[in-house]
Write an enzyme that holds these catalytic residues in place. Structure first.
Site, PDB file in Angstrom:
ATOM      1  N   CYS A 117       0.937  -1.048   0.019  1.00  0.00           N
ATOM      2  CA  CYS A 117       0.213  -0.015  -0.011  1.00  0.00           C
ATOM      3  C   CYS A 117       0.884   1.291  -0.126  1.00  0.00           C
ATOM      4  O   CYS A 117       2.061   0.944   0.039  1.00  0.00           O
ATOM      5  CB  CYS A 117      -0.880   0.079   1.321  1.00  0.00           C
ATOM      6  SG  CYS A 117      -2.168   1.102   1.238  1.00  0.00           S
ATOM      7  N   CYS A 119       0.069   4.170   1.896  1.00  0.00           N
ATOM      8  CA  CYS A 119      -0.526   5.106   2.721  1.00  0.00           C
ATOM      9  C   CYS A 119       0.512   5.598   3.972  1.00  0.00           C
ATOM     10  O   CYS A 119       0.518   6.454   4.268  1.00  0.00           O
ATOM     11  CB  CYS A 119      -2.027   4.884   3.555  1.00  0.00           C
ATOM     12  SG  CYS A 119      -1.810   3.354   4.247  1.00  0.00           S
ATOM     13  N   CYS A 127      -3.838   6.085  -0.178  1.00  0.00           N
ATOM     14  CA  CYS A 127      -3.401   4.992  -0.528  1.00  0.00           C
ATOM     15  C   CYS A 127      -3.162   5.024  -2.018  1.00  0.00           C
ATOM     16  O   CYS A 127      -3.044   3.756  -2.895  1.00  0.00           O
ATOM     17  CB  CYS A 127      -4.433   3.836  -0.364  1.00  0.00           C
ATOM     18  SG  CYS A 127      -4.811   3.821   1.562  1.00  0.00           S
ATOM     19  N   LYS A 192     -12.363  -4.867   1.889  1.00  0.00           N
ATOM     20  CA  LYS A 192     -11.806  -3.842   3.188  1.00  0.00           C
ATOM     21  C   LYS A 192     -12.513  -2.804   3.018  1.00  0.00           C
ATOM     22  O   LYS A 192     -12.818  -1.908   2.173  1.00  0.00           O
ATOM     23  CB  LYS A 192     -10.482  -3.612   2.617  1.00  0.00           C
ATOM     24  CG  LYS A 192      -9.730  -2.626   3.327  1.00  0.00           C
ATOM     25  CD  LYS A 192      -8.279  -2.221   3.243  1.00  0.00           C
ATOM     26  CE  LYS A 192      -7.809  -1.393   4.100  1.00  0.00           C
ATOM     27  NZ  LYS A 192      -6.346  -0.949   3.985  1.00  0.00           N
ATOM     28  N   ARG A 214     -11.079   7.997   3.431  1.00  0.00           N
ATOM     29  CA  ARG A 214     -10.946   6.884   2.451  1.00  0.00           C
ATOM     30  C   ARG A 214     -12.035   6.144   1.808  1.00  0.00           C
ATOM     31  O   ARG A 214     -12.075   5.107   1.049  1.00  0.00           O
ATOM     32  CB  ARG A 214      -9.969   5.838   3.009  1.00  0.00           C
ATOM     33  CG  ARG A 214      -8.809   6.053   3.850  1.00  0.00           C
ATOM     34  CD  ARG A 214      -7.882   4.681   3.719  1.00  0.00           C
ATOM     35  NE  ARG A 214      -6.688   4.922   4.727  1.00  0.00           N
ATOM     36  CZ  ARG A 214      -5.884   5.837   4.654  1.00  0.00           C
ATOM     37  NH1 ARG A 214      -5.425   6.450   3.777  1.00  0.00           N
ATOM     38  NH2 ARG A 214      -4.717   5.593   5.625  1.00  0.00           N
ATOM     39  N   GLU A 230     -16.438  -7.749  -5.025  1.00  0.00           N
ATOM     40  CA  GLU A 230     -15.002  -7.372  -4.966  1.00  0.00           C
ATOM     41  C   GLU A 230     -14.207  -8.730  -5.004  1.00  0.00           C
ATOM     42  O   GLU A 230     -13.204  -8.762  -5.569  1.00  0.00           O
ATOM     43  CB  GLU A 230     -14.784  -6.593  -3.588  1.00  0.00           C
ATOM     44  CG  GLU A 230     -15.189  -5.140  -3.499  1.00  0.00           C
ATOM     45  CD  GLU A 230     -13.955  -4.360  -4.379  1.00  0.00           C
ATOM     46  OE1 GLU A 230     -13.209  -4.805  -5.006  1.00  0.00           O
ATOM     47  OE2 GLU A 230     -14.101  -3.119  -4.352  1.00  0.00           O
ATOM     48  N   LYS A 245     -11.982  -7.616   5.762  1.00  0.00           N
ATOM     49  CA  LYS A 245     -11.201  -6.838   7.014  1.00  0.00           C
ATOM     50  C   LYS A 245     -12.231  -5.843   7.436  1.00  0.00           C
ATOM     51  O   LYS A 245     -12.540  -4.949   6.207  1.00  0.00           O
ATOM     52  CB  LYS A 245     -10.030  -6.274   6.254  1.00  0.00           C
ATOM     53  CG  LYS A 245      -9.328  -5.430   7.287  1.00  0.00           C
ATOM     54  CD  LYS A 245      -8.064  -5.154   6.506  1.00  0.00           C
ATOM     55  CE  LYS A 245      -7.345  -3.920   7.589  1.00  0.00           C
ATOM     56  NZ  LYS A 245      -6.473  -3.094   6.982  1.00  0.00           N
ATOM     57  N   SER A 271      -6.695  -3.549  14.252  1.00  0.00           N
ATOM     58  CA  SER A 271      -6.185  -2.985  15.412  1.00  0.00           C
ATOM     59  C   SER A 271      -7.259  -2.599  16.632  1.00  0.00           C
ATOM     60  O   SER A 271      -7.016  -2.688  17.760  1.00  0.00           O
ATOM     61  CB  SER A 271      -5.391  -1.681  15.100  1.00  0.00           C
ATOM     62  OG  SER A 271      -6.299  -0.749  14.268  1.00  0.00           O
ATOM     63  N   TYR A 310      -2.946  -9.388  16.016  1.00  0.00           N
ATOM     64  CA  TYR A 310      -2.198  -8.831  17.117  1.00  0.00           C
ATOM     65  C   TYR A 310      -1.851  -9.703  18.276  1.00  0.00           C
ATOM     66  O   TYR A 310      -1.043  -9.727  18.925  1.00  0.00           O
ATOM     67  CB  TYR A 310      -2.370  -7.459  17.432  1.00  0.00           C
ATOM     68  CG  TYR A 310      -2.256  -6.615  16.331  1.00  0.00           C
ATOM     69  CD1 TYR A 310      -1.360  -5.953  15.473  1.00  0.00           C
ATOM     70  CD2 TYR A 310      -3.841  -6.095  15.627  1.00  0.00           C
ATOM     71  CE1 TYR A 310      -1.410  -5.146  14.295  1.00  0.00           C
ATOM     72  CE2 TYR A 310      -3.845  -5.636  14.625  1.00  0.00           C
ATOM     73  CZ  TYR A 310      -2.627  -5.158  13.885  1.00  0.00           C
ATOM     74  OH  TYR A 310      -2.621  -4.190  12.716  1.00  0.00           O
TER      75      TYR A 310
HETATM   76  C1  PBG Z   1      -2.835  -0.074   4.717  1.00  0.00           C
HETATM   77  C2  PBG Z   1      -3.421  -0.718   5.969  1.00  0.00           C
HETATM   78  C3  PBG Z   1      -4.421  -0.373   6.840  1.00  0.00           C
HETATM   79  C4  PBG Z   1      -4.339  -1.565   7.607  1.00  0.00           C
HETATM   80  C5  PBG Z   1      -3.624  -2.434   7.118  1.00  0.00           C
HETATM   81  N1  PBG Z   1      -3.280  -2.143   6.048  1.00  0.00           N
HETATM   82  C6  PBG Z   1      -5.063   1.050   7.327  1.00  0.00           C
HETATM   83  C7  PBG Z   1      -5.850   1.772   6.411  1.00  0.00           C
HETATM   84  O1  PBG Z   1      -6.393   0.914   5.495  1.00  0.00           O
HETATM   85  O2  PBG Z   1      -6.168   2.764   6.926  1.00  0.00           O
HETATM   86  C8  PBG Z   1      -5.402  -1.713   9.021  1.00  0.00           C
HETATM   87  C9  PBG Z   1      -4.878  -2.788  10.113  1.00  0.00           C
HETATM   88  C10 PBG Z   1      -5.503  -2.468  11.231  1.00  0.00           C
HETATM   89  O3  PBG Z   1      -6.156  -1.452  11.790  1.00  0.00           O
HETATM   90  O4  PBG Z   1      -5.101  -3.317  12.269  1.00  0.00           O
HETATM   91  N2  PBG Z   1      -3.911   0.588   4.025  1.00  0.00           N
END
Ligand code: PBG
Length: 321
Positions: A117, A119, A127, A192, A214, A230, A245, A271, A310
């Protein structure tokens, strides 16, 4: 008939033999954040128990991963220099490219996946390539493919594009194949969502967009059928594994993805999912271990084969105890 369901719950032996879903360290992929500098092992405040590592400190975490029995990692890089086009993302000497080589040198068996990516590498935090405050799809996918190729050259086993541009899987597959990397696999972040659950990650990766959001590329959390489209497109373009995700709030998407497709499915327990459990546990409101394992189990039960989490290392230890 009056069925006595409780007969099969009578003791732990019988519960063990009728259990439909189990967790194993093989299910997990552990995210690692790599930073520039030396002698850095700094706890990420929004993701307690996870750290920023400089290259010279990677040995520590690779050792812990091995000990936990986890075999796969996904790498995220935080470069010192950012620019409009995220140049350091495809620099053969960029932070990720050096981290891949370093990990390979430390342990030849660890399965290295890279997040592809822009970003973390762009000054604007989006991104892709920006034209008139809009991320230009067709120009961005050329860069995404270039980034994936540089990861493959450095020795990655698998690339995982997370940008949500259209047509990127096709572009990456073509680029990898043309350069002799036909055995490098692609795990596509297919469904995503544009989710507030990424908050703690953006702090960890310094990747929050500097303007706007985004929503013009990541999916609307309200949409389910669109996720199926998708996923279908990514499979048709050549994705080896598809991903949903976040995970916990999107179990319906994981389940239908499982029913409709035969490719392996990954789920990213992001996260915010992790941070909520950690925070609740710190306050003494919940039992961390029980809730973390139950969450992971439900992601697997919904249909995920692979979980990026994690909790990978802690959960692996808990499972074995
Ligand atoms: C990069 C990316 C992101 C995450 C994984 N790859 C952040 C986003 O899309 O802003 C998020 C992972 C997480 O929150 O644990 N684009």
């Amino acid at each position: 008939m009056f069925r006595r369901h409780r007969r099969l719950r009578k003791n732990s032996y019988i519960r063990d033999i009728v259990r439909e879903t189990t967790l194993s360290p093989n299910d997990f992929i552990y995210p690692i954040f790599v930073v520039e500098g030396q002698n850095v092992k700094k706890e990420i405040s929004s993701l307690p128990g996870n750290y920023h590592y400089s290259l010279d400190k990677l040995g520590e975490i690779i050792g812990e991963i091995k000990e936990a029995g986890v075999k796969g990692v996904i790498l995220f890089g935080i470069p010192d220099e950012k620019d409009e086009i995220g140049s350091s993302a495809f620099d053969d000497n960029g932070i990720i490219q050096r981290a891949i080589r370093k990990i390979r040198e430390l342990d030849k068996d660890v399965f290295i996946i890279t997040d592809v990516c822009m970003c973390e590498y762009t000054s604007h935090g989006h991104c892709g390539i920006i034209h008139d405050k809009y991320v230009d799809n067709d120009e961005t996918i050329k860069y995404i493919a270039k980034i994936a190729l540089s990861h493959a050259k450095a020795g990655a086993d698998m690339v995982a594009p997370s940008d949500m541009m259209d047509g990127r899987i096709n572009e990456i597959r073509k680029t990898l194949d043309e350069n002799g990397y036909e055995n490098i696999s692609i795990m596509a972040y297919s469904a995503k969502y544009c989710s507030a659950f990424y908050g703690p990650f953006r702090e960890a990766a310094d990747s929050a967009p500097k303007f706007g959001d985004r929503k013009s590329y990541q999916m609307d959390p309200a949409n389910f059928r669109e996720a199926m489209l998708e996923i279908e497109d990514d499979i048709n373009e050549g994705a080896d594994i598809i991903m949903v995700k976040p995970a916990l709030s999107y179990l319906d998407v994981i389940k239908m993805a499982r029913e409709k497709n035969d490719v392996p499915i990954a789920a990213y327990s992001v996260s915010g999912e992790y941070a909520m459990i950690k925070a609740g546990a710190k306050l003494g409101y919940i039992n961390e271990r029980a809730i973390a394992l139950e969450s992971l189990l439900s992601i697997k039960r919904a249909g995920a084969d692979i979980i990026i989490t994690y909790y990978a290392l802690e959960a692996s230890k808990w499972i074995k105890e």
